[in-house]
Motif scaffolding. Structure first.
Motif, PDB file in Angstrom:
ATOM      1  N   THR A   2       0.835  -1.194   0.000  1.00 24.73           N
ATOM      2  CA  THR A   2       0.000   0.000   0.000  1.00 24.73           C
ATOM      3  C   THR A   2       0.873   1.249   0.000  1.00 24.73           C
ATOM      4  N   PHE A   3       0.249   2.341  -0.389  1.00 17.71           N
ATOM      5  CA  PHE A   3       0.890   3.651  -0.333  1.00 17.71           C
ATOM      6  C   PHE A   3       0.369   4.336   0.919  1.00 17.71           C
ATOM      7  N   SER A   4       1.259   4.932   1.701  1.00 13.06           N
ATOM      8  CA  SER A   4       0.856   5.624   2.924  1.00 13.06           C
ATOM      9  C   SER A   4       1.452   7.012   2.968  1.00 13.06           C
ATOM     10  N   THR A   5       0.662   7.941   3.490  1.00 14.53           N
ATOM     11  CA  THR A   5       1.102   9.310   3.688  1.00 14.53           C
ATOM     12  C   THR A   5       0.204   9.929   4.754  1.00 14.53           C
ATOM     13  N   GLY A  71      -6.677  20.198  13.133  1.00 14.42           N
ATOM     14  CA  GLY A  71      -5.400  19.861  13.752  1.00 14.42           C
ATOM     15  C   GLY A  71      -5.098  18.379  13.810  1.00 14.42           C
ATOM     16  N   ASP A  72      -6.101  17.511  13.565  1.00 16.19           N
ATOM     17  CA  ASP A  72      -5.854  16.066  13.583  1.00 16.19           C
ATOM     18  C   ASP A  72      -4.892  15.679  12.467  1.00 16.19           C
ATOM     19  N   ARG A  73      -4.062  14.690  12.754  1.00 18.37           N
ATOM     20  CA  ARG A  73      -3.199  14.093  11.730  1.00 18.37           C
ATOM     21  C   ARG A  73      -3.985  12.957  11.097  1.00 18.37           C
ATOM     22  N   LEU A  74      -4.218  13.070   9.794  1.00 14.72           N
ATOM     23  CA  LEU A  74      -4.936  12.037   9.055  1.00 14.72           C
ATOM     24  C   LEU A  74      -3.920  11.123   8.381  1.00 14.72           C
ATOM     25  N   ASP A  75      -3.979   9.849   8.705  1.00 16.87           N
ATOM     26  CA  ASP A  75      -3.102   8.859   8.087  1.00 16.87           C
ATOM     27  C   ASP A  75      -3.854   8.194   6.943  1.00 16.87           C
ATOM     28  N   PHE A  76      -3.342   8.391   5.725  1.00 19.72           N
ATOM     29  CA  PHE A  76      -3.956   7.843   4.520  1.00 19.72           C
ATOM     30  C   PHE A  76      -3.217   6.582   4.101  1.00 19.72           C
ATOM     31  N   THR A  77      -3.977   5.556   3.765  1.00 20.36           N
ATOM     32  CA  THR A  77      -3.441   4.344   3.169  1.00 20.36           C
ATOM     33  C   THR A  77      -4.216   4.101   1.886  1.00 20.36           C
ATOM     34  N   VAL A  78      -3.491   3.890   0.795  1.00 25.07           N
ATOM     35  CA  VAL A  78      -4.130   3.672  -0.506  1.00 25.07           C
ATOM     36  C   VAL A  78      -3.623   2.346  -1.065  1.00 25.07           C
ATOM     37  N   ALA A  79      -4.559   1.523  -1.500  1.00 27.60           N
ATOM     38  CA  ALA A  79      -4.208   0.255  -2.133  1.00 27.60           C
ATOM     39  C   ALA A  79      -4.894   0.180  -3.480  1.00 27.60           C
ATOM     40  N   ARG A  91      -8.510   1.855  -3.165  1.00 26.30           N
ATOM     41  CA  ARG A  91      -9.189   1.788  -1.876  1.00 26.30           C
ATOM     42  C   ARG A  91      -8.420   2.672  -0.906  1.00 26.30           C
ATOM     43  N   HIS A  92      -9.107   3.658  -0.372  1.00 24.69           N
ATOM     44  CA  HIS A  92      -8.516   4.603   0.571  1.00 24.69           C
ATOM     45  C   HIS A  92      -9.010   4.287   1.975  1.00 24.69           C
ATOM     46  N   ARG A  93      -8.104   4.360   2.931  1.00 27.76           N
ATOM     47  CA  ARG A  93      -8.445   4.232   4.348  1.00 27.76           C
ATOM     48  C   ARG A  93      -7.820   5.433   5.033  1.00 27.76           C
ATOM     49  N   VAL A  94      -8.631   6.169   5.798  1.00 27.16           N
ATOM     50  CA  VAL A  94      -8.151   7.375   6.463  1.00 27.16           C
ATOM     51  C   VAL A  94      -8.431   7.224   7.951  1.00 27.16           C
ATOM     52  N   ALA A  95      -7.390   7.387   8.755  1.00 23.95           N
ATOM     53  CA  ALA A  95      -7.522   7.189  10.196  1.00 23.95           C
ATOM     54  C   ALA A  95      -6.831   8.309  10.965  1.00 23.95           C
ATOM     55  N   VAL A  96      -7.319   8.515  12.150  1.00 32.04           N
ATOM     56  CA  VAL A  96      -6.660   9.370  13.143  1.00 32.04           C
ATOM     57  C   VAL A  96      -6.227   8.410  14.236  1.00 32.04           C
ATOM     58  N   GLY A  97      -4.928   8.126  14.275  1.00 31.84           N
ATOM     59  CA  GLY A  97      -4.451   7.083  15.194  1.00 31.84           C
ATOM     60  C   GLY A  97      -5.042   5.746  14.775  1.00 31.84           C
ATOM     61  N   ASP A  98      -5.662   5.053  15.721  1.00 30.37           N
ATOM     62  CA  ASP A  98      -6.285   3.759  15.436  1.00 30.37           C
ATOM     63  C   ASP A  98      -7.741   3.884  14.988  1.00 30.37           C
ATOM     64  N   ALA A 127       3.090  -0.199 -14.336  1.00 29.12           N
ATOM     65  CA  ALA A 127       4.007  -0.868 -13.397  1.00 29.12           C
ATOM     66  C   ALA A 127       3.969  -0.201 -12.027  1.00 29.12           C
ATOM     67  N   GLY A 128       3.906   1.126 -11.998  1.00 32.89           N
ATOM     68  CA  GLY A 128       3.823   1.835 -10.715  1.00 32.89           C
ATOM     69  C   GLY A 128       2.551   1.501  -9.967  1.00 32.89           C
ATOM     70  N   LEU A 129       1.434   1.445 -10.683  1.00 36.40           N
ATOM     71  CA  LEU A 129       0.164   1.074 -10.053  1.00 36.40           C
ATOM     72  C   LEU A 129       0.193  -0.385  -9.592  1.00 36.40           C
ATOM     73  N   ALA A 130       0.757  -1.253 -10.420  1.00 32.98           N
ATOM     74  CA  ALA A 130       0.816  -2.683 -10.088  1.00 32.98           C
ATOM     75  C   ALA A 130       1.615  -2.927  -8.812  1.00 32.98           C
ATOM     76  N   ALA A 131       2.587  -2.067  -8.526  1.00 37.90           N
ATOM     77  CA  ALA A 131       3.384  -2.225  -7.302  1.00 37.90           C
ATOM     78  C   ALA A 131       2.535  -2.070  -6.045  1.00 37.90           C
ATOM     79  N   HIS A 132       1.372  -1.401  -6.164  1.00 38.53           N
ATOM     80  CA  HIS A 132       0.475  -1.193  -5.027  1.00 38.53           C
ATOM     81  C   HIS A 132      -0.732  -2.126  -5.059  1.00 38.53           C
ATOM     82  N   LEU A 133      -0.715  -3.072  -5.990  1.00 31.94           N
ATOM     83  CA  LEU A 133      -1.843  -3.981  -6.170  1.00 31.94           C
ATOM     84  C   LEU A 133      -1.953  -4.953  -5.003  1.00 31.94           C
ATOM     85  N   GLU A 134      -3.135  -4.998  -4.419  1.00 35.60           N
ATOM     86  CA  GLU A 134      -3.411  -5.988  -3.370  1.00 35.60           C
ATOM     87  C   GLU A 134      -3.681  -7.317  -4.041  1.00 35.60           C
TER      88      GLU A 134
END
Length: 143
Positions: A2-5, A71-79, A91-98, A127-134
């Motif tokens: 996944t890609f995370s930021t 002010g919350d830190r949003l943790d993004f995960t993209v697959a 598929r995006h998942r956005v969390a604040v902590g847990d 190829a770049g997209l495939a690297a994030h393929l679940e």
């Protein structure tokens, strides 16, 4: 893989009570998606200006599950859930902590800026997209 930021939820992304509102979230989603493409070597400005390829969103399904605040830190995960010859299902998942605050399914299509029709992903972008393929194997070893 996944890609995370992460992004900090800014004043302009919130209502007067300091609670995030959906237009701010969508602006952040676009920025995160653009960052993912840039990270694997396909920056959108070059795709648009030099390669004449756009990546419009053709489907967006969002589930909001909890509030986030200024002010919350949003943790993004993209697959990448699926990769077609001309489209990609993110598929995006956005969390604040847990705590998950929202999830989204986004479908992008590679599009010619000349004809406004879908085109095949260039090999390097694919190829770049495939690297994030679940894969099922990555989520469930028994599958």
């Amino acid at each position: 893989m996944t890609f995370s930021t992460a992004r900090t939820l800014g004043f302009g992304d919130c209502d007067p009570a300091g609670i995030a509102f959906f237009p701010g979230y969508m602006r952040l989603l676009v920025g995160v998606t653009e960052e993912m493409f840039e990270r694997f070597g396909a920056p959108w400005p070059a795709m648009i200006r030099e390669r004449r390829i756009g990546v419009p969103t053709v489907k967006l399904d969002v589930d909001f599950t909890a509030p986030a605040f200024h002010g919350d830190r949003l943790d993004f995960t993209v697959a990448v859930a699926a990769l077609g010859s001309r489209s990609v299902d993110l598929r995006h998942r956005v969390a604040v902590g847990d705590r998950v605050v929202w999830t989204a399914r986004q479908v992008l299509v590679a599009t010619s800026l000349e004809t406004h029709r879908a085109v095949a992903w260039p090999d390097d972008i694919r190829a770049g997209l495939a690297a994030h393929l679940e894969t099922n194997d990555a989520r469930d070893p028994a599958a």
